[in-house]
Each structure stands twice: as structure tokens, then as C-alpha cells.
Write a protein that holds these residues in place. Structure first.
Motif, PDB file in Angstrom:
ATOM      1  N   UNK A 237      35.326  44.546  36.513  1.00  0.00           N
ATOM      2  CA  UNK A 237      35.986  43.304  36.311  1.00  0.00           C
ATOM      3  C   UNK A 237      34.529  42.499  35.617  1.00  0.00           C
ATOM      4  N   UNK A 238      33.033  43.048  35.698  1.00  0.00           N
ATOM      5  CA  UNK A 238      31.666  42.592  35.834  1.00  0.00           C
ATOM      6  C   UNK A 238      31.866  42.614  34.460  1.00  0.00           C
ATOM      7  N   UNK A 239      32.371  43.258  33.290  1.00  0.00           N
ATOM      8  CA  UNK A 239      31.856  43.872  32.268  1.00  0.00           C
ATOM      9  C   UNK A 239      33.379  43.082  31.272  1.00  0.00           C
ATOM     10  N   UNK A 240      34.106  43.049  31.895  1.00  0.00           N
ATOM     11  CA  UNK A 240      35.355  42.343  31.663  1.00  0.00           C
ATOM     12  C   UNK A 240      35.719  40.915  31.580  1.00  0.00           C
ATOM     13  N   UNK A 241      34.244  39.503  32.550  1.00  0.00           N
ATOM     14  CA  UNK A 241      33.687  38.670  32.398  1.00  0.00           C
ATOM     15  C   UNK A 241      32.013  38.728  31.845  1.00  0.00           C
ATOM     16  N   UNK A 242      32.225  38.959  31.978  1.00  0.00           N
ATOM     17  CA  UNK A 242      30.762  39.376  30.583  1.00  0.00           C
ATOM     18  C   UNK A 242      30.955  38.870  29.030  1.00  0.00           C
ATOM     19  N   UNK A 243      32.489  39.759  28.303  1.00  0.00           N
ATOM     20  CA  UNK A 243      32.625  39.848  27.531  1.00  0.00           C
ATOM     21  C   UNK A 243      33.248  38.447  27.590  1.00  0.00           C
ATOM     22  N   UNK A 244      34.092  38.492  28.378  1.00  0.00           N
ATOM     23  CA  UNK A 244      34.701  37.045  28.061  1.00  0.00           C
ATOM     24  C   UNK A 244      33.632  35.678  27.829  1.00  0.00           C
ATOM     25  N   UNK A 331      30.512  31.884  35.662  1.00  0.00           N
ATOM     26  CA  UNK A 331      31.920  32.554  36.311  1.00  0.00           C
ATOM     27  C   UNK A 331      31.998  32.929  37.208  1.00  0.00           C
ATOM     28  N   UNK A 332      31.935  33.251  37.900  1.00  0.00           N
ATOM     29  CA  UNK A 332      32.045  33.134  39.958  1.00  0.00           C
ATOM     30  C   UNK A 332      31.413  31.361  40.149  1.00  0.00           C
ATOM     31  N   UNK A 333      31.133  30.583  39.208  1.00  0.00           N
ATOM     32  CA  UNK A 333      31.166  29.139  39.424  1.00  0.00           C
ATOM     33  C   UNK A 333      32.560  28.807  39.300  1.00  0.00           C
ATOM     34  N   UNK A 334      33.246  28.914  38.359  1.00  0.00           N
ATOM     35  CA  UNK A 334      34.308  28.474  36.986  1.00  0.00           C
ATOM     36  C   UNK A 334      35.852  29.128  37.959  1.00  0.00           C
ATOM     37  N   UNK A 335      35.651  30.205  38.609  1.00  0.00           N
ATOM     38  CA  UNK A 335      36.419  31.121  39.240  1.00  0.00           C
ATOM     39  C   UNK A 335      36.594  29.873  40.843  1.00  0.00           C
ATOM     40  N   UNK A 345      42.954  30.386  48.781  1.00  0.00           N
ATOM     41  CA  UNK A 345      41.813  30.757  49.725  1.00  0.00           C
ATOM     42  C   UNK A 345      40.852  31.630  48.770  1.00  0.00           C
ATOM     43  N   UNK A 346      41.507  32.491  48.084  1.00  0.00           N
ATOM     44  CA  UNK A 346      40.264  33.449  47.363  1.00  0.00           C
ATOM     45  C   UNK A 346      39.797  33.806  46.182  1.00  0.00           C
ATOM     46  N   UNK A 347      38.574  33.667  45.523  1.00  0.00           N
ATOM     47  CA  UNK A 347      38.933  33.687  43.785  1.00  0.00           C
ATOM     48  C   UNK A 347      38.925  34.603  43.605  1.00  0.00           C
ATOM     49  N   UNK A 348      39.988  34.753  42.657  1.00  0.00           N
ATOM     50  CA  UNK A 348      40.747  35.723  41.597  1.00  0.00           C
ATOM     51  C   UNK A 348      40.296  35.945  40.482  1.00  0.00           C
ATOM     52  N   UNK A 349      40.374  37.153  39.746  1.00  0.00           N
ATOM     53  CA  UNK A 349      40.771  37.449  38.715  1.00  0.00           C
ATOM     54  C   UNK A 349      40.744  38.770  38.318  1.00  0.00           C
ATOM     55  N   UNK A 352      41.841  41.457  41.087  1.00  0.00           N
ATOM     56  CA  UNK A 352      40.716  41.023  41.998  1.00  0.00           C
ATOM     57  C   UNK A 352      40.207  40.264  42.626  1.00  0.00           C
ATOM     58  N   UNK A 353      39.950  40.277  43.491  1.00  0.00           N
ATOM     59  CA  UNK A 353      39.016  39.337  44.804  1.00  0.00           C
ATOM     60  C   UNK A 353      37.747  39.325  45.110  1.00  0.00           C
ATOM     61  N   UNK A 354      37.709  37.954  44.627  1.00  0.00           N
ATOM     62  CA  UNK A 354      35.812  38.042  44.800  1.00  0.00           C
ATOM     63  C   UNK A 354      35.518  37.528  45.547  1.00  0.00           C
ATOM     64  N   UNK A 355      34.453  37.950  46.618  1.00  0.00           N
ATOM     65  CA  UNK A 355      34.142  37.479  48.253  1.00  0.00           C
ATOM     66  C   UNK A 355      33.319  36.450  48.240  1.00  0.00           C
ATOM     67  N   UNK A 356      33.294  35.725  49.126  1.00  0.00           N
ATOM     68  CA  UNK A 356      32.788  34.425  49.236  1.00  0.00           C
ATOM     69  C   UNK A 356      31.226  34.733  49.598  1.00  0.00           C
ATOM     70  N   UNK A 357      30.659  35.758  49.858  1.00  0.00           N
ATOM     71  CA  UNK A 357      28.955  35.894  49.370  1.00  0.00           C
ATOM     72  C   UNK A 357      28.977  36.211  47.679  1.00  0.00           C
ATOM     73  N   UNK A 358      29.138  36.488  46.589  1.00  0.00           N
ATOM     74  CA  UNK A 358      29.253  36.559  45.702  1.00  0.00           C
ATOM     75  C   UNK A 358      28.882  34.877  45.423  1.00  0.00           C
TER      76      UNK A 358
END
Length: 457
Positions: A237-244, A331-335, A345-349, A352-358
Motif C-alpha cells: 500500500x505504501x508503494x501504491x500511495x507513493x507512486x500515485x 495521502x493518509x490525511x486525504x483518505x 468508520x475506517x480509512x480504506x485504500x 486495505x484498512x489504515x489504522x487510526x494510529x497511522x
């Protein structure tokens, strides 16, 4: 003698508890020591073209800018420093780009073929390894990718410098310097006028621009792509978000830059369409962290300055040679905004679900960065008579380790240069590293208070 032994034991205990058990503080101290080391090297008479000692503030500023891979300068790099001085700057960029802790781990691994837990934690945190087990592969990727890209850029640029009648040794030195500076997103140029004379020279701009782009992706992305380049679906997910995010920001910034500067005769207005388009994309890559410029930033419009303030603050990929809060943070802030807008309820991309700690980490990085920039700009303006737009640009550029400038750096008073030195240092070691270094301990609470939701907005 007993008192001396007790004092020595106390000091040793303090080092063990305060440094070895706090990798963040050790990283901060190591970066500071390396900066001082390069300051001393640049203070030697042999480092300057005239053979005179450089003023301490200029040597310190240049050393900080090199080790922090920023590119801001108080003296003309190509005219002021000798060949030996340029070599020291290139070495500082290389050390800062690899990362002090990563470099120390590489040396330790080469000598003993083992890494201690503290070294693993430091290098893994700096290079953004997914885990300690991934560290050896990541370190190998760091070495292979960095040297390969730098050598490739140098090989492409070397014949170009020969055609400019620079001579063999000068062409070899310049091509190597640009290779190191481009991949590490440092923005240093040995040419007195930088890349402005090469605004229409795609033989120069294309390899440098690609080097900056590759360097800004980050080592975790390289490792992921190398392992699964045939299976894009299996990319992390990190690679995909970075490239996008990198692709989207490059296109959006290029479009806005074209709107702002296409008709400006002092930047792009007098160029042909092909030359203008080439410069727009080159600048859109460098606006976030590269620090190279193919036209005079000081003559750009204020809208462009504001655009670049935002882009520099965002920066490049995590674990890369770029600075800023990093594209995955955005990207996390936009999600999070997207999830809240849709009532989820959850951030998803990408399934995958991104936890609140992120999300908490992303908010912390962003707010700490904003706080540092605001304080830095306030102090900077109090030290100079520079208006807000230029002061903010200079401080953001320093904190984001980008290196773009409106042309005011050389004329700053010593105290203002000191402020920019602090900004470069804080920006390179990272907002969360600073926060972790200041935290004396971490508490895990067994008892949790009942929750209550305050009204937001």
C-alpha cells in the motif's frame, strides 16, 4: 581515584540510558557531529578558491545544507569553493543522502557482518524499513540503487560537458557532482549560474530531473518494486500511495505552474512552447524537494511562490532523500477526509484498512511541521526586513530541505543564517524524530478514561 571511577560510571550509565536506549537522540547527535566535521573541513584554506579560510557561518551553513541535502547556499558554490571544497560538499551530500545511521550500519555490517539491535533500530527508522528482518535487504537496495543512479546520471552528463569544452577532468568532476546532487535531491550546482543557462538543454535537464524523481520515491519503494515489478497488484500500500501521489502532484504542479508563469517574460514567457513545457515539468519535479531551478525563482510571480511553499512542505516519499512531511502523510490525511465525508468508520485504500494510529502519526507530523515553520518564519522576519512571502518561502525551503530560493540567502545577516541552519537540521532529522528525542519516557496506561466526543467544526 574512586570518585573519578564513580563519575565515569555515571557518565557511562547516562550514555547507555539516554543514547543507546533512545535511537532518536543518538540520530540527532550523530547528525550534529557530522555537520560539525564537514564544517571543519570546509573551514580549511584549501577548500576555497582564494586559499583563504571561509567565515565560520558560511562554512557551517554550507556543511548543514550539504549533509541535510538541502541546497541553500550563502556563497556561489561554483566560484567560491575550490575543487577540493566541491569534493567535500559532494561527500557531505552523499553521507547525508545515505543517512548517517544507515552509513554507520553499512560500515558495521561490512566489518563484522553483524548489526547490533541499536544499529538496526536506527537504520530501520531512518530508511523506513518495514521491519528489522527487512533491514539487510533494504541496506543492500540503498547501496545498489543510489550508486547505480548516480553513476548513470554521470555517464549521461559526462559527454555533454566535454562538448562544452570543460576539459576531461572538469567534465568528470561536474558530471559526478551533478549525479550525486540530483539523486540525493540536494540542488547543489558547481556551475556559477546553476542550470539557468541550460534552460533549453534537455541533455542536461532530463537526466537531472529523472535523478531527482527517482531519488524522491524512497528506498522502501525501490525494494518493493525490485521484488515484485512483474506483479503490480502485489505492491505494498505504501508503494501504491507513493507512486500515485508523486504522479498526481507532478501533473497538478506542472499545470498550475503553466497557468502562473506561461506569460511571465522573466521566466517562461520568452521561451518557445517546447522549451517552456520542458522547463515546466523539470520545475514541477524540483518544486517538492529537488532544489534545482531552470529559471530565476526571484522573478517568478507570487502565486508561484505560494504554490511552491505548499509543494515543498509536502516533499517526497518516506525513506527517500527528499524532505517535507512526505507524500504518504498527505495521502493518509486525504483518505481520512474522504472517509469522513462518506460517513465511513475506517480509512480504506486498495482493499486495505489504515489504522487510526497511522492517522495520528500523519496529523502529528503535519502539525509539528507547521508549528516549526510558523515559529521559524516569525523569528526570521524579526531578524530581517524581508516581507512575509519571501521569508516564508526561504524558511519552508530550508525546513523541507528543498533548496529553492528567491535569491536572498547570500545577503542575510548571520543570525538569520543561523535560523535557516536550524530549519535545515530540524527538517532533515524529521518532526517525529524531534518529538521522540524530547520525550523522556513512554507510558503505557493500564486504566483508560471513559470516552467522550467533543464537537468538531
Amino acid at each position: 581515584m574512586d570518585k573519578l571511577r564513580e563519575a565515569g560510571a555515571a557518565v557511562g550509565e547516562w550514555v547507555d540510558t539516554s543514547l543507546l536506549k533512545s535511537p532518536a537522540r543518538l540520530a540527532l547527535g550523530s547528525f550534529a557531529i557530522v555537520i560539525l566535521l564537514f564544517t571543519g573541513l570546509l573551514s580549511l584554506p584549501i577548500a576555497t578558491e582564494t586559499g583563504e579560510r571561509a567565515p565560520f557561518i558560511d562554512a557551517l551553513f554550507t556543511a548543514t545544507s550539504a549533509v541535510c541535502v538541502t541546497g541553500l547556499v550563502t556563497v556561489d558554490t561554483g566560484l567560491y569553493w575550490s575543487g577540493w571544497g566541491l569534493g567535500i560538499i559532494a561527500l557531505g551530500i552523499k553521507v547525508g543522502g545515505l543517512g548517517i545511521m544507515t552509513l554507520a550500519s553499512l560500515v558495521g555490517l561490512a566489518v563484522s557482518r553483524r548489526l547490533g539491535l541499536t544499529q538496526r533500530l536506527l537504520a530501520a527508522g531512518e530508511a523506513r524499513a518495514a521491519g528489522l528482518g527487512d533491514l539487510r535487504s533494504l541496506l543492500r537496495t540503498v547501496v545498489v540503487v543510489s550508486f547505480s543512479v548516480e553513476i548513470a546520471i554521470a555517464l549521461v552528463l559526462f559527454p555533454r560537458f566535454l562538448t562544452l569544452d570543460y576539459g576531461f577532468w572538469r567534465s568528470l568532476g561536474y558530471s559526478g557532482f551533478y549525479g550525486i546532487s540530483a539523486f540525493n535531491n540536494a540542488g547543489f550546482t558547481p556551475d556559477p549560474l546553476g542550470l539557468i543557462p541550460y534552460a533549453g538543454d534537455f541533455w542536461m535537464l532530463v537526466p537531472i530531473g529523472l535523478g531527482v524523481l527517482v531519488g524522491a520515491l524512497g528506498y522502501p519503494v525501490y525494494l518493493n518494486l525490485i521484488r515484485g515489478w512483474r506483479r503490480p497488484r502485489d505492491w505494498s500500500l505504501h508503494t501504491k500511495l507513493t507512486l500515485i501521489m508523486v504522479s498526481a502532484l507532478t501533473v497538478v504542479s506542472a499545470g498550475l505552474l503553466a497557468v502562473f508563469e506561461w506569460s511571465n517574460p522573466d521566466t517562461l514567457g520568452d521561451h518557445s512552447s517546447a522549451k517552456s513545457i520542458g522547463n515546466i515539468f523539470f520545475q514541477s519535479i524540483n518544486q517538492r524537494s529537488g532544489g534545482f531551478n531552470s529559471f530565476d525563482i526571484g522573478k517568478a510571480r507570487e502565486q508561484t511562490w505560494l504554490l511552491e511553499d505548499v509543494l515543498m512542505f509536502i516533499g517526497g516519499g518516506s525513506g527517500s532523500t527528499a524532505g517535507g512531511i512526505r507524500v504518504t502523510t498527505l495521502a493518509v490525511l486525504l483518505l481520512a477526509i474522504w472517509a469522513e465525508a462518506r460517513g465511513r468508520r475506517d480509512m480504506e485504500a486498495f482493499g486495505k484498512r489504515i489504522g487510526t494510529e497511522v492517522l495520528r502519526g500523519a496529523v502529528a507530523i503535519t502539525l509539528i511541521g507547521l508549528f516549526i515553520v510558523i515559529i521559524g518564519t516569525t523569528v526570521f522576519m524579526a531578524q530581517t526586513d524581508i516581507p512575509l512571502d519571501q521569508a516564508l518561502y526561504e524558511v519552508v525551503s530550508a525546513y523541507a530541505t528543498c533548496g529553492l530560493s528567491t535569491g536572498i540567502t547570500a545577503d542575510l545577516p548571520p543570525e538569520a543564517k543561523g535560523t535557516l541552519i536550524a530549519m535545515m537540521y530540524l527538517g532533515r532529522v524529521g518532526s517525529l524524530t524531534i518529538a521522540a528525542a524530547l520525550a523522556l519516557n513512554k507510558q503505557r496506561r493500564v486504566i483508560r478514561y471513559p470516552s467522550e466526543r467533543p464537537i468538531i467544526g
